[in-house]
Write a protein that holds these residues in place. Structure first.
Motif, mmCIF file in Angstrom:
data_model
loop_
_atom_site.group_PDB
_atom_site.id
_atom_site.type_symbol
_atom_site.label_atom_id
_atom_site.label_comp_id
_atom_site.label_asym_id
_atom_site.label_seq_id
_atom_site.Cartn_x
_atom_site.Cartn_y
_atom_site.Cartn_z
ATOM 1 N N UNK A 39 0.933 -1.538 0.116
ATOM 2 C CA UNK A 39 -0.141 0.316 0.251
ATOM 3 C C UNK A 39 0.571 1.178 0.194
ATOM 4 N N UNK A 40 0.526 1.958 -1.112
ATOM 5 C CA UNK A 40 1.440 3.628 -0.842
ATOM 6 C C UNK A 40 0.403 4.189 -0.478
ATOM 7 N N UNK A 41 0.996 4.771 0.423
ATOM 8 C CA UNK A 41 -0.396 6.117 0.149
ATOM 9 C C UNK A 41 0.700 7.192 0.609
ATOM 10 N N UNK A 42 -0.360 8.713 0.151
ATOM 11 C CA UNK A 42 -0.149 10.038 0.515
ATOM 12 C C UNK A 42 0.745 10.338 -0.073
ATOM 13 N N UNK A 43 0.829 10.540 -1.342
ATOM 14 C CA UNK A 43 2.199 10.227 -1.746
ATOM 15 C C UNK A 43 1.828 11.109 -3.614
ATOM 16 N N UNK A 44 3.327 12.226 -4.249
ATOM 17 C CA UNK A 44 2.938 12.744 -4.627
ATOM 18 C C UNK A 44 3.252 11.723 -6.324
ATOM 19 N N UNK A 45 2.538 12.107 -7.468
ATOM 20 C CA UNK A 45 3.151 11.385 -8.802
ATOM 21 C C UNK A 45 2.802 12.019 -9.622
ATOM 22 N N UNK A 46 5.220 12.397 -9.880
ATOM 23 C CA UNK A 46 5.760 13.398 -10.689
ATOM 24 C C UNK A 46 5.358 12.747 -12.381
ATOM 25 N N UNK A 47 5.481 13.893 -13.154
ATOM 26 C CA UNK A 47 5.166 13.746 -14.102
ATOM 27 C C UNK A 47 5.036 14.574 -14.851
ATOM 28 N N UNK A 48 4.415 15.126 -16.553
ATOM 29 C CA UNK A 48 4.156 16.442 -16.795
ATOM 30 C C UNK A 48 2.857 17.174 -15.541
ATOM 31 N N UNK A 49 2.043 16.205 -14.732
ATOM 32 C CA UNK A 49 1.272 17.225 -13.999
ATOM 33 C C UNK A 49 2.070 16.419 -12.563
ATOM 34 N N UNK A 50 1.642 17.100 -11.749
ATOM 35 C CA UNK A 50 2.617 16.349 -10.260
ATOM 36 C C UNK A 50 0.942 16.248 -9.748
ATOM 37 N N UNK A 51 0.381 14.848 -9.371
ATOM 38 C CA UNK A 51 -0.781 14.460 -8.045
ATOM 39 C C UNK A 51 -0.326 13.959 -7.531
ATOM 40 N N UNK A 52 -0.988 14.487 -6.351
ATOM 41 C CA UNK A 52 -1.213 13.986 -5.013
ATOM 42 C C UNK A 52 -1.904 12.292 -5.213
ATOM 43 N N UNK A 53 -1.533 11.170 -4.395
ATOM 44 C CA UNK A 53 -2.424 9.943 -4.560
ATOM 45 C C UNK A 53 -2.679 9.686 -3.367
#
Length: 91
Positions: A39-53
């Motif tokens: 379980x990966x919790x409360x992280x920011x996925x980087x890329x073209x857009x930064x999204x909090x997951x």
């Protein structure tokens, strides 16, 4: 993944009590069913857009991404489709 092992990786500490409750319940439910998971919790996925997951759950059978929202009428949310989200002041 080893049998009955639930691994949890936190990007940032979880500040919301409801989100912490969901994570603890998910971990307990998977463990009780004997389903190994990461379980990966409360992280920011980087890329073209930064999204909090909020949650990314990986098992041998599937991968699920979940966005958690509190639907309390006392604390409505505002935001665009992919955030950022903010609570409006209590009414």
């Amino acid at each position: 993944m080893e049998k009955q092992i639930i691994q949890v990786f936190l990007g940032d500490p979880i500040e919301d009590d409801d989100e912490r409750h969901v994570l603890n319940r998910l971990r307990a439910d998977l463990s009780r069913r004997g389903i190994p998971a990461r379980i990966y919790a409360n992280f920011v996925a980087t890329g073209k857009q930064h999204r909090q997951v909020d949650l990314l759950v990986v098992t041998a059978a599937r991968c699920v991404q979940a966005e958690l929202k509190n639907l309390s009428p006392d604390m409505p949310l505002i935001g665009s489709a992919n955030g950022p989200w903010q609570h409006l002041p209590p009414r």
